[in-house]
Design an enzyme around this catalytic site. Structure first.
Site, PDB file in Angstrom:
ATOM      1  N   LYS A  73       0.764  -1.188   0.082  1.00 37.10           N
ATOM      2  CA  LYS A  73       0.041   0.109  -0.037  1.00 37.10           C
ATOM      3  C   LYS A  73       0.849   1.191  -0.138  1.00 37.10           C
ATOM      4  O   LYS A  73       0.594   2.007   0.911  1.00 37.10           O
ATOM      5  CB  LYS A  73      -0.817   0.057   1.196  1.00 37.10           C
ATOM      6  CG  LYS A  73      -2.023  -1.103   1.211  1.00 37.10           C
ATOM      7  CD  LYS A  73      -2.853  -0.918   2.296  1.00 37.10           C
ATOM      8  CE  LYS A  73      -3.761  -1.963   2.269  1.00 37.10           C
ATOM      9  NZ  LYS A  73      -3.364  -3.543   2.560  1.00 37.10           N
ATOM     10  N   ASP A  76       3.122   8.017  -0.956  1.00 33.21           N
ATOM     11  CA  ASP A  76       4.550   8.749  -0.706  1.00 33.21           C
ATOM     12  C   ASP A  76       4.375   9.660  -1.837  1.00 33.21           C
ATOM     13  O   ASP A  76       3.533   9.802  -2.832  1.00 33.21           O
ATOM     14  CB  ASP A  76       5.659   7.734  -0.755  1.00 33.21           C
ATOM     15  CG  ASP A  76       6.747   8.411   0.370  1.00 33.21           C
ATOM     16  OD1 ASP A  76       6.879   9.594   0.035  1.00 33.21           O
ATOM     17  OD2 ASP A  76       7.302   7.640   1.160  1.00 33.21           O
ATOM     18  N   PRO A  78       5.236  11.034  -5.561  1.00 34.48           N
ATOM     19  CA  PRO A  78       5.551  10.368  -6.714  1.00 34.48           C
ATOM     20  C   PRO A  78       6.856   9.788  -7.048  1.00 34.48           C
ATOM     21  O   PRO A  78       6.664   8.595  -7.421  1.00 34.48           O
ATOM     22  CB  PRO A  78       5.034  11.564  -7.681  1.00 34.48           C
ATOM     23  CG  PRO A  78       4.335  12.491  -7.310  1.00 34.48           C
ATOM     24  CD  PRO A  78       4.995  12.672  -5.773  1.00 34.48           C
ATOM     25  N   THR A  80       9.001   8.586  -5.348  1.00 34.79           N
ATOM     26  CA  THR A  80       9.431   7.338  -4.330  1.00 34.79           C
ATOM     27  C   THR A  80       8.607   6.317  -4.680  1.00 34.79           C
ATOM     28  O   THR A  80       8.987   5.241  -4.685  1.00 34.79           O
ATOM     29  CB  THR A  80       9.068   7.797  -2.625  1.00 34.79           C
ATOM     30  OG1 THR A  80       9.949   8.959  -2.577  1.00 34.79           O
ATOM     31  CG2 THR A  80       9.253   6.654  -1.962  1.00 34.79           C
ATOM     32  N   THR A 130     -11.377  -2.256   3.977  1.00 35.69           N
ATOM     33  CA  THR A 130     -12.675  -2.864   4.101  1.00 35.69           C
ATOM     34  C   THR A 130     -13.013  -2.839   5.699  1.00 35.69           C
ATOM     35  O   THR A 130     -13.891  -3.209   6.150  1.00 35.69           O
ATOM     36  CB  THR A 130     -12.826  -4.144   3.711  1.00 35.69           C
ATOM     37  OG1 THR A 130     -11.404  -4.945   4.279  1.00 35.69           O
ATOM     38  CG2 THR A 130     -12.571  -4.342   2.047  1.00 35.69           C
ATOM     39  N   GLN A 201     -12.853  -7.343   9.178  1.00 38.63           N
ATOM     40  CA  GLN A 201     -13.224  -7.132   7.787  1.00 38.63           C
ATOM     41  C   GLN A 201     -14.852  -6.674   7.996  1.00 38.63           C
ATOM     42  O   GLN A 201     -15.570  -7.696   8.245  1.00 38.63           O
ATOM     43  CB  GLN A 201     -13.141  -8.042   6.825  1.00 38.63           C
ATOM     44  CG  GLN A 201     -11.606  -8.823   6.750  1.00 38.63           C
ATOM     45  CD  GLN A 201     -10.764  -7.657   5.906  1.00 38.63           C
ATOM     46  OE1 GLN A 201     -11.433  -6.673   5.254  1.00 38.63           O
ATOM     47  NE2 GLN A 201      -9.554  -7.898   5.514  1.00 38.63           N
TER      48      GLN A 201
END
Length: 246
Positions: A73, A76, A78, A80, A130, A201
């Site tokens: 996920k 940061d 662009p 990186t 979620t 979840q």
């Protein structure tokens, strides 16, 4: 290559299952994966396991024939994120994700970074986790329903060059209508039986429900990793997937 190769997949078939390897160390991970068939599932490594084991385990699993979803996920600046995606592509990663809330420039930089690869990883945007409900969004200043925020971020991800998004199964049907049949929808929160579910979840569905709603890939962790017979679970989900496709 893992020796447990079945004849499940033909060129026209694709398993929708991504098994989340929610282990904390290499020993337990390899002990579990040893009995899996890479034609029955893809696999996912998240932050805990990758932090504990680094790229060596990831590359080992790829070399065993598994398609690997590197679920870190990214979020940061662009440059990186673009460089991280290039490293993932060099590793042979099949799928990598980033927070769509990182914005257009970040996602466009990621797409441009891997565009020159012959076999490039699928770039997936994370929309709304979620585990989050409307009250959670309100606490961070987003006075909108999760479904509306998911569609907003998914449209941004698509127009920025990403291949798909992570979304709950409840959002899959409206996303299909908005974004077309080729956009990849990766759905966590998949449970074999939603009755009595009390884990983290919140927006969950069964495999059959999620596939019918339009999900492309189904992320399954504990229902597979804690099953008495994980391979039997995978075969059953793939059977349901074949029926859903026919």
């Amino acid at each position: 290559m893992n020796p447990l190769i079945s004849d499940f997949q033909t060129p026209q078939q694709r398993t929708p299952v991504i098994v989340a390897l929610d282990f904390s160390n290499e020993k337990d991970t390899l002990g579990f994966v040893r009995n899996l068939d890479p034609t029955l599932c893809q696999i996912k490594i998240g932050k805990e396991l990758f932090t504990a084991t680094g790229r060596n385990l990831a590359e080992s699993l790829i070399n065993q024939g598994f398609k690997l979803f590197l679920d870190l996920k990214y979020h940061d600046i662009p440059h990186t994120v673009a460089q991280a995606c290039k490293v993932a592509a060099d590793m042979g990663v099949w799928m990598v994700d980033m927070h769509a809330s990182g914005g257009r420039r970040m996602m466009e930089a990621a797409a441009e970074a891997v565009a020159g690869y012959g076999t490039k990883p699928l770039l997936i945007g994370v929309t709304v986790l979620t585990s989050m409900e409307q009250s959670d969004l309100a606490e961070i200043g987003l006075n909108t329903a999760p479904e509306e925020q998911v569609i907003r971020l998914a449209k941004l991800a698509q127009s920025s060059g990403l291949d798909g998004v992570v979304c709950s199964a409840q959002e899959a049907a409206p996303l299909r209508r908005e974004l077309g049949q080729d956009f990849v929808l990766v759905t966590p929160g998949i449970r074999l039986d939603v009755a009595g579910n009390n884990d983290d979840q919140r927006r969950i569905m069964t495999p059959a429900e999620a596939l019918a709603a339009g999900s492309t890939y189904l992320v399954m962790g504990r229902p597979v990793t804690q099953a008495a017979d994980p391979v039997a679970v995978l075969r059953e989900v793939n059977r349901v997937a074949n029926l859903e496709a026919n």
